[in-house]
Scaffold this active site. Structure first.
Site, PDB file in Angstrom:
ATOM      1  N   THR A  50       0.823  -1.211   0.000  1.00 23.95           N
ATOM      2  CA  THR A  50       0.000   0.000   0.000  1.00 23.95           C
ATOM      3  C   THR A  50       0.858   1.261   0.000  1.00 23.95           C
ATOM      4  N   GLY A  89       2.697  -2.949   8.421  1.00 26.31           N
ATOM      5  CA  GLY A  89       2.912  -3.206   9.838  1.00 26.31           C
ATOM      6  C   GLY A  89       4.367  -3.550  10.123  1.00 26.31           C
ATOM      7  N   GLU A 331      -6.100  -6.092   3.920  1.00 22.96           N
ATOM      8  CA  GLU A 331      -6.121  -7.350   3.158  1.00 22.96           C
ATOM      9  C   GLU A 331      -7.240  -7.353   2.134  1.00 22.96           C
TER      10      GLU A 331
HETATM   11  C1  LIG Z   1       7.776 -24.505   6.920  1.00 25.44           C
HETATM   12  C2  LIG Z   1       6.568 -23.735   7.446  1.00 25.44           C
HETATM   13  C3  LIG Z   1       6.921 -22.260   7.448  1.00 25.44           C
HETATM   14  C4  LIG Z   1       5.693 -21.435   7.764  1.00 25.44           C
HETATM   15  C5  LIG Z   1       5.971 -19.995   7.365  1.00 25.44           C
HETATM   16  C6  LIG Z   1       4.852 -19.151   7.750  1.00 25.44           C
HETATM   17  C7  LIG Z   1       4.895 -18.960   9.243  1.00 25.44           C
HETATM   18  C8  LIG Z   1       3.855 -17.987   9.645  1.00 25.44           C
HETATM   19  C9  LIG Z   1       2.766 -18.657  10.383  1.00 25.44           C
HETATM   20  C10 LIG Z   1       1.473 -17.933  10.049  1.00 25.44           C
HETATM   21  C11 LIG Z   1       0.703 -17.729  11.269  1.00 25.44           C
HETATM   22  C12 LIG Z   1       1.339 -16.617  12.089  1.00 25.44           C
HETATM   23  C13 LIG Z   1       0.296 -15.684  12.478  1.00 25.44           C
HETATM   24  C14 LIG Z   1       0.885 -14.369  12.978  1.00 25.44           C
HETATM   25  C15 LIG Z   1      -0.122 -13.278  12.930  1.00 25.44           C
HETATM   26  C16 LIG Z   1      -0.630 -13.050  11.519  1.00 25.44           C
HETATM   27  C17 LIG Z   1      -1.653 -11.963  11.525  1.00 25.44           C
HETATM   28  C18 LIG Z   1      -1.455 -11.081  10.339  1.00 25.44           C
HETATM   29  C19 LIG Z   1      -1.872  -9.692  10.722  1.00 25.44           C
HETATM   30  C20 LIG Z   1      -2.252  -8.906   9.512  1.00 25.44           C
HETATM   31  C21 LIG Z   1      -2.276  -7.414   9.852  1.00 25.44           C
HETATM   32  C22 LIG Z   1      -2.751  -6.593   8.688  1.00 25.44           C
HETATM   33  C23 LIG Z   1      -1.863  -6.754   7.494  1.00 25.44           C
HETATM   34  C24 LIG Z   1      -2.472  -6.058   6.313  1.00 25.44           C
HETATM   35  C25 LIG Z   1      -1.844  -6.175   5.141  1.00 25.44           C
HETATM   36  C26 LIG Z   1      -2.425  -5.566   3.969  1.00 25.44           C
HETATM   37  O1  LIG Z   1      -3.452  -4.901   4.000  1.00 25.44           O
HETATM   38  S1  LIG Z   1      -1.575  -5.930   2.540  1.00 25.44           S
HETATM   39  C27 LIG Z   1      -2.376  -4.973   1.318  1.00 25.44           C
HETATM   40  C28 LIG Z   1      -3.752  -5.521   0.982  1.00 25.44           C
HETATM   41  N1  LIG Z   1      -4.210  -4.903  -0.211  1.00 25.44           N
HETATM   42  C29 LIG Z   1      -5.105  -5.489  -1.025  1.00 25.44           C
HETATM   43  O2  LIG Z   1      -5.664  -6.528  -0.738  1.00 25.44           O
HETATM   44  C30 LIG Z   1      -5.348  -4.774  -2.325  1.00 25.44           C
HETATM   45  C31 LIG Z   1      -6.762  -5.033  -2.829  1.00 25.44           C
HETATM   46  N2  LIG Z   1      -6.814  -4.845  -4.260  1.00 25.44           N
HETATM   47  C32 LIG Z   1      -6.677  -5.926  -5.099  1.00 25.44           C
HETATM   48  O3  LIG Z   1      -6.518  -7.059  -4.705  1.00 25.44           O
HETATM   49  C33 LIG Z   1      -6.748  -5.638  -6.584  1.00 25.44           C
HETATM   50  O4  LIG Z   1      -6.542  -4.277  -6.821  1.00 25.44           O
HETATM   51  C34 LIG Z   1      -8.113  -6.031  -7.207  1.00 25.44           C
HETATM   52  C35 LIG Z   1      -8.237  -7.530  -7.179  1.00 25.44           C
HETATM   53  C36 LIG Z   1      -9.233  -5.400  -6.415  1.00 25.44           C
HETATM   54  C37 LIG Z   1      -8.183  -5.515  -8.640  1.00 25.44           C
HETATM   55  O5  LIG Z   1      -6.951  -5.824  -9.211  1.00 25.44           O
HETATM   56  P1  LIG Z   1      -6.803  -5.767 -10.802  1.00 25.44           P
HETATM   57  O6  LIG Z   1      -7.560  -4.586 -11.304  1.00 25.44           O
HETATM   58  O7  LIG Z   1      -5.377  -5.927 -11.159  1.00 25.44           O
HETATM   59  O8  LIG Z   1      -7.489  -7.122 -11.170  1.00 25.44           O
HETATM   60  P2  LIG Z   1      -8.836  -7.449 -11.937  1.00 25.44           P
HETATM   61  O9  LIG Z   1     -10.001  -7.158 -11.054  1.00 25.44           O
HETATM   62  O10 LIG Z   1      -8.797  -6.868 -13.301  1.00 25.44           O
HETATM   63  O11 LIG Z   1      -8.655  -9.045 -12.026  1.00 25.44           O
HETATM   64  C38 LIG Z   1      -7.653  -9.598 -12.884  1.00 25.44           C
HETATM   65  C39 LIG Z   1      -7.693 -11.096 -12.689  1.00 25.44           C
HETATM   66  O12 LIG Z   1      -6.941 -11.419 -11.516  1.00 25.44           O
HETATM   67  C40 LIG Z   1      -7.730 -12.183 -10.633  1.00 25.44           C
HETATM   68  N3  LIG Z   1      -7.295 -11.857  -9.277  1.00 25.44           N
HETATM   69  C41 LIG Z   1      -7.351 -10.656  -8.667  1.00 25.44           C
HETATM   70  N4  LIG Z   1      -6.828 -10.731  -7.426  1.00 25.44           N
HETATM   71  C42 LIG Z   1      -6.441 -12.014  -7.262  1.00 25.44           C
HETATM   72  C43 LIG Z   1      -5.832 -12.727  -6.166  1.00 25.44           C
HETATM   73  N5  LIG Z   1      -5.500 -12.127  -5.004  1.00 25.44           N
HETATM   74  N6  LIG Z   1      -5.551 -14.038  -6.331  1.00 25.44           N
HETATM   75  C44 LIG Z   1      -5.877 -14.640  -7.496  1.00 25.44           C
HETATM   76  N7  LIG Z   1      -6.467 -14.045  -8.577  1.00 25.44           N
HETATM   77  C45 LIG Z   1      -6.732 -12.732  -8.437  1.00 25.44           C
HETATM   78  C46 LIG Z   1      -9.142 -11.772 -10.931  1.00 25.44           C
HETATM   79  O13 LIG Z   1     -10.076 -12.753 -10.493  1.00 25.44           O
HETATM   80  C47 LIG Z   1      -9.086 -11.638 -12.437  1.00 25.44           C
HETATM   81  O14 LIG Z   1      -9.128 -12.920 -13.000  1.00 25.44           O
HETATM   82  P3  LIG Z   1      -9.881 -13.148 -14.402  1.00 25.44           P
HETATM   83  O15 LIG Z   1      -9.125 -12.296 -15.385  1.00 25.44           O
HETATM   84  O16 LIG Z   1      -9.778 -14.620 -14.641  1.00 25.44           O
HETATM   85  O17 LIG Z   1     -11.287 -12.668 -14.190  1.00 25.44           O
HETATM   86  C1  FAD Z   2      -4.472  -1.533  10.568  1.00 23.43           C
HETATM   87  C2  FAD Z   2      -4.021  -1.584   9.128  1.00 23.43           C
HETATM   88  C3  FAD Z   2      -2.904  -2.350   8.795  1.00 23.43           C
HETATM   89  C4  FAD Z   2      -2.455  -2.385   7.475  1.00 23.43           C
HETATM   90  N1  FAD Z   2      -1.314  -3.103   7.175  1.00 23.43           N
HETATM   91  C5  FAD Z   2      -0.852  -3.082   5.905  1.00 23.43           C
HETATM   92  C6  FAD Z   2       0.345  -3.795   5.578  1.00 23.43           C
HETATM   93  O1  FAD Z   2       0.956  -4.415   6.445  1.00 23.43           O
HETATM   94  N2  FAD Z   2       0.801  -3.752   4.303  1.00 23.43           N
HETATM   95  C7  FAD Z   2       0.135  -3.065   3.311  1.00 23.43           C
HETATM   96  O2  FAD Z   2       0.585  -3.071   2.165  1.00 23.43           O
HETATM   97  N3  FAD Z   2      -1.034  -2.395   3.590  1.00 23.43           N
HETATM   98  C8  FAD Z   2      -1.520  -2.388   4.855  1.00 23.43           C
HETATM   99  N4  FAD Z   2      -2.676  -1.707   5.155  1.00 23.43           N
HETATM  100  C9  FAD Z   2      -3.326  -0.906   4.102  1.00 23.43           C
HETATM  101  C10 FAD Z   2      -4.598  -1.595   3.601  1.00 23.43           C
HETATM  102  O3  FAD Z   2      -4.274  -2.720   2.843  1.00 23.43           O
HETATM  103  C11 FAD Z   2      -5.387  -0.579   2.771  1.00 23.43           C
HETATM  104  O4  FAD Z   2      -5.827   0.433   3.641  1.00 23.43           O
HETATM  105  C12 FAD Z   2      -6.582  -1.251   2.114  1.00 23.43           C
HETATM  106  O5  FAD Z   2      -6.132  -2.084   1.060  1.00 23.43           O
HETATM  107  C13 FAD Z   2      -7.609  -0.239   1.564  1.00 23.43           C
HETATM  108  O6  FAD Z   2      -6.994   0.614   0.618  1.00 23.43           O
HETATM  109  P1  FAD Z   2      -7.093   2.208   0.851  1.00 23.43           P
HETATM  110  O7  FAD Z   2      -6.715   2.489   2.237  1.00 23.43           O
HETATM  111  O8  FAD Z   2      -6.349   2.848  -0.248  1.00 23.43           O
HETATM  112  O9  FAD Z   2      -8.639   2.525   0.717  1.00 23.43           O
HETATM  113  P2  FAD Z   2      -9.378   2.922  -0.652  1.00 23.43           P
HETATM  114  O10 FAD Z   2      -9.198   1.849  -1.652  1.00 23.43           O
HETATM  115  O11 FAD Z   2      -9.019   4.306  -1.004  1.00 23.43           O
HETATM  116  O12 FAD Z   2     -10.896   2.816  -0.133  1.00 23.43           O
HETATM  117  C14 FAD Z   2     -11.620   3.968   0.268  1.00 23.43           C
HETATM  118  C15 FAD Z   2     -13.064   3.756  -0.173  1.00 23.43           C
HETATM  119  O13 FAD Z   2     -13.090   3.666  -1.607  1.00 23.43           O
HETATM  120  C16 FAD Z   2     -13.867   2.530  -1.994  1.00 23.43           C
HETATM  121  N5  FAD Z   2     -13.343   1.962  -3.240  1.00 23.43           N
HETATM  122  C17 FAD Z   2     -12.050   1.847  -3.601  1.00 23.43           C
HETATM  123  N6  FAD Z   2     -11.946   1.225  -4.792  1.00 23.43           N
HETATM  124  C18 FAD Z   2     -13.222   0.932  -5.186  1.00 23.43           C
HETATM  125  C19 FAD Z   2     -13.784   0.282  -6.319  1.00 23.43           C
HETATM  126  N7  FAD Z   2     -13.012  -0.214  -7.305  1.00 23.43           N
HETATM  127  N8  FAD Z   2     -15.124   0.138  -6.368  1.00 23.43           N
HETATM  128  C20 FAD Z   2     -15.904   0.605  -5.368  1.00 23.43           C
HETATM  129  N9  FAD Z   2     -15.432   1.245  -4.273  1.00 23.43           N
HETATM  130  C21 FAD Z   2     -14.106   1.404  -4.190  1.00 23.43           C
HETATM  131  C22 FAD Z   2     -13.703   1.540  -0.856  1.00 23.43           C
HETATM  132  O14 FAD Z   2     -14.806   0.629  -0.836  1.00 23.43           O
HETATM  133  C23 FAD Z   2     -13.683   2.458   0.366  1.00 23.43           C
HETATM  134  O15 FAD Z   2     -15.012   2.681   0.798  1.00 23.43           O
HETATM  135  C24 FAD Z   2      -3.151  -1.660   6.472  1.00 23.43           C
HETATM  136  C25 FAD Z   2      -4.286  -0.902   6.801  1.00 23.43           C
HETATM  137  C26 FAD Z   2      -4.721  -0.868   8.129  1.00 23.43           C
HETATM  138  C27 FAD Z   2      -5.934  -0.048   8.469  1.00 23.43           C
END
Ligand SMILES: CCCCCCCCCCCCCCCCCCCCCCC/C=C/C(=O)SCCNC(=O)CCNC(=O)[C@H](O)C(C)(C)COP(=O)(O)OP(=O)(O)OC[C@H]1O[C@@H](n2cnc3c(N)ncnc32)[C@H](O)[C@@H]1OP(=O)(O)O
Ligand code: FAD
Length: 572
Positions: A50, A89, A331
């Site tokens: 992000t 994080g 996520e």
């Molecule tokens: C030997 C053993 C070793 C073990 C090792 C491990 C040890 C660890 C043990 C684990 C337990 C430990 C526990 C500890 C504690 C863990 C707790 C964790 C705490 C977490 C805290 C918070 C952390 C937060 C992190 C984050 O937030 S990270 C950032 C998250 N951000 C997002 O998710 C972004 C969201 N946006 C998107 O995903 C994309 O923008 C979108 C999907 C919305 C759109 O993307 P795009 O436009 O590029 O794609 P399309 O919509 O056009 O789709 C294209 C095609 O791709 C497919 N698609 C999309 N996404 C995915 C996916 N993720 N996976 C698969 N396929 C995907 C679509 O379906 C489309 O497919 P099609 O073309 O066939 O239709």
């Molecule tokens: C506690 C916490 C921990 C985090 N840890 C991590 C981390 O470890 N690593 C990391 O990479 N990120 C991390 N993040 C970031 C997190 O992954 C993003 O905040 C999350 O993916 C949402 O993206 P954004 O903040 O840009 O919100 P935006 O995408 O800007 O969303 C704002 C609003 O816009 C709307 N919106 C956005 N796109 C669309 C669409 N296509 N259609 C309709 N509505 C839409 C959403 O629904 C929402 O209501 C963390 C966030 C928090 C709060």
């Protein structure tokens, strides 16, 4: 202070995302070079995707990784203020490495988002490395134990071999080798799948606290002249808490299913079979959104059901809420995840079913619905008879509701197109329907999995009480979403009235087992960390003891009297 179990911690990203991403996307050589020291906490990593300007729209991320063949290095750079990595994080002060998601540029072309391992702090001094500007993003709603950070990269150079190359590759001359599937670099499916289980745990903790407290709290008068009753005897209190209890069991089973499905399909992927990745993505995205939204709301119901003491941190409910609520955002922001499930899976499946394709997996019901549409409709056209006792018929009702809402969303897109809107506009003007369709699909999956689980229960008494919980979960969901069922012709008003009456009966049936059902979660006092939820129910003495420990009570007269009140009084 004692380490609170289940509190967010600075190493969460290292354990929950850095290590799993290496496991999924590193080559054997990179595993040797990075995983081993990371496992021993020499390397402490985070997952930096992000940016300040983009979290959802991955294709809009601006950080660049430009290959320099003359030095066999990538140059990582944050070109704009909005490209600064923001939120990861453990990034602010803890991590010495980051998996940085950046747009890969080589031979003058952009190849999209790829993952790079970037050292950010000196391994011995922990001082930020040259070109790295890193720090904490400041106080947040919660997660105060976690140093969510920012990272600005100023032309930072890393070796060619620091790009995670299990799937995509860059040759020494800069040639880009595509991955077997572009979807493999998205990631996040693992943690989304795990979050479903976290929703169950948050619900289990919250309803354990609220139901135990409701069994020891006596308040008001039910029958004049009689002692004050347990508040758990009030129908409204049962109506608040028992559906949460039912959801806690439902989500526990769904969480187990999600973990098993993740393990099975990621095993297939490691073996080179990517065919199930769309189902895994759609299921993990949808269920992550469905369960976190439901749990988020339910934690607040539990807190408020405990009255004033629920607002005290001694209850643990405020902390459970504050730590859980960001799961609706991170996520994958929930609305966006619901849209993914609908647009990338449900509507696509609907269209395949409409041309006679036999569907597998969680959307197989869409094939049945398509076949149903081809058969002549019964003259009556009315809702089928409703059994408020038969779980299988309720599963079928949820299935038909989901099929109806997927069809409504698909038809909305078609209508918008016929109005002359572009594809993108047609989808955007149907997005409310798309989210409803995903919600209904996930709701069907949860109800079905709950009922399926009952078939595995041998003990008759346990099966009976779990069946009552499953009935309550299904009927409460039907009552809460009666509009969908009425609109789809699956429910009549008299039937809705019967559902409400049946829910009241189920609440009464569950009352004797409520405390035993939360005890069955086996959440010990240390894990619950709640005075109200104590196993021994000895709330008041421990509440008084907890308050006396408050830092404000360290002195009988607080310094504020002498510093502020007394001087103020003398000026009046
Ligand atoms: C030997 C053993 C070793 C073990 C090792 C491990 C040890 C660890 C043990 C684990 C337990 C430990 C526990 C500890 C504690 C863990 C707790 C964790 C705490 C977490 C805290 C918070 C952390 C937060 C992190 C984050 O937030 S990270 C950032 C998250 N951000 C997002 O998710 C972004 C969201 N946006 C998107 O995903 C994309 O923008 C979108 C999907 C919305 C759109 O993307 P795009 O436009 O590029 O794609 P399309 O919509 O056009 O789709 C294209 C095609 O791709 C497919 N698609 C999309 N996404 C995915 C996916 N993720 N996976 C698969 N396929 C995907 C679509 O379906 C489309 O497919 P099609 O073309 O066939 O239709
Ligand atoms: C506690 C916490 C921990 C985090 N840890 C991590 C981390 O470890 N690593 C990391 O990479 N990120 C991390 N993040 C970031 C997190 O992954 C993003 O905040 C999350 O993916 C949402 O993206 P954004 O903040 O840009 O919100 P935006 O995408 O800007 O969303 C704002 C609003 O816009 C709307 N919106 C956005 N796109 C669309 C669409 N296509 N259609 C309709 N509505 C839409 C959403 O629904 C929402 O209501 C963390 C966030 C928090 C709060």
């Amino acid at each position: 202070s004692c380490v609170h179990p289940d509190r967010p911690e600075p190493l969460d990203l290292h354990l929950g995302m850095f290590l799993p991403t290496l496991l999924n996307q590193a080559t054997p050589e990179q595993m040797e070079r990075f995983f081993t020291p990371a496992w021993n906490l020499r390397i402490i990593g985070t997952y930096a995707q992000t940016e300040m300007g983009h979290g959802t729209h991955l294709r809009g991320l601006e950080t660049t990784a430009t290959f320099d063949p003359s030095t066999q290095e990538f140059v990582l750079h944050s070109p704009t203020i909005s490209s600064i990595k923001w939120w990861p994080g453990g990034l602010g002060k803890t991590s010495n490495h980051a998996i940085v998601l950046a747009q890969l540029h080589t031979q003058g072309r952009c190849h999209g988002l790829h993952a790079f391992i970037v050292p950010i702090r000196d391994m011995d001094t922990h001082v930020p490395l040259p070109g790295v500007v890193v720090g904490d993003i400041g106080p947040k709603f919660g997660f105060s134990e976690v140093d969510n950070g920012f990272l600005k990269l100023e032309h930072v150079r890393i070796p060619l071999d620091n790009m995670l190359m299990k799937f995509a590759k860059v040759e020494p001359d800069g040639t880009y080798v595509k991955p077997p599937s572009a979807k493999l670099t998205y990631g996040m499916v693992f943690i989304r799948s795990m979050i479903v289980g976290q929703s169950a745990l948050a619900l289990a903790k919250s309803c354990t606290i609220a139901i135990r407290y409701s069994a020891v709290r006596h308040q008001s008068e039910l029958r004049p002249g009689e002692p004050e009753p347990q508040i758990l005897n009030y129908q409204t209190q049962q109506h608040k808490l028992f559906p949460v209890l039912a959801a806690a069991y439902a989500f526990t089973f769904v969480g187990q299913y999600m973990k098993d499905t993740y393990r099975r399909i990621s095993g297939d992927i490691h073996a080179g079979d990517y065919s199930q990745l769309p189902e895994l993505h759609a299921l993990s995205a949808g269920l992550k959104a469905f369960t976190t939204w439901a749990a988020n709301a339910a934690i607040e119901v539990c807190r408020m059901s405990c009255g004033g003491h629920g607002y005290s941190r001694s209850s643990a409910l405020p902390d459970i809420y504050v730590e859980f609520t960001p799961t609706c955002t991170y996520e994958g922001e929930n609305t966006v995840m619901m849209l993914q499930t609908a647009s990338r899976y449900l509507v696509k499946s609907y269209r395949q079913a409409s041309v006679g394709q036999r569907l597998q997996g969680s959307v197989s019901y869409l094939s049945e619905a398509a076949a149903q549409r081809l058969r002549p409709r019964p003259v009556s056209g009315g809702a089928a008879p409703l059994s408020t006792q038969d779980l299988l018929s309720l599963v079928h009702l949820y299935q038909r509701r989901a099929a109806s809402l997927v069809e409504l969303a698909a038809k909305s897109i078609q209508q918008e197109l016929q109005r002359g809107r572009s594809q993108e506009e047609a989808w955007n003007h149907s997005s409310i329907d798309l989210v409803r369709a995903s919600d209904a699909h996930c709701h069907f999956v949860v109800v079905k999995l709950f009922v399926d689980k009952l078939e595995q229960v041998d003990d008759a008494a346990v099966k009976a009480v779990l069946s009552t919980l499953a009935l309550l979960y299904a009927l409460k969901g039907l009552a809460d979403n009666s509009g969908d069922f009425l609109q789809a012709g699956l429910l009549t008003v008299p039937q809705a009235t019967r559902v409400s009456a049946r829910i009241k009966e189920l609440l009464e049936e569950l009352r004797p087992d409520a405390v035993a059902l939360v005890d069955a979660f086996d959440l010990n006092d240390r894990k619950l960390n709640s005075v109200l939820g104590r196993y021994d129910g000895n709330v008041y003495e421990h509440l008084y003891e907890w308050a006396r420990q408050s830092p404000l009570n360290a002195t009988e007269v607080h310094e504020s009297f002498h510093k502020y009140l007394k001087p103020l009084r003398s000026r009046l």
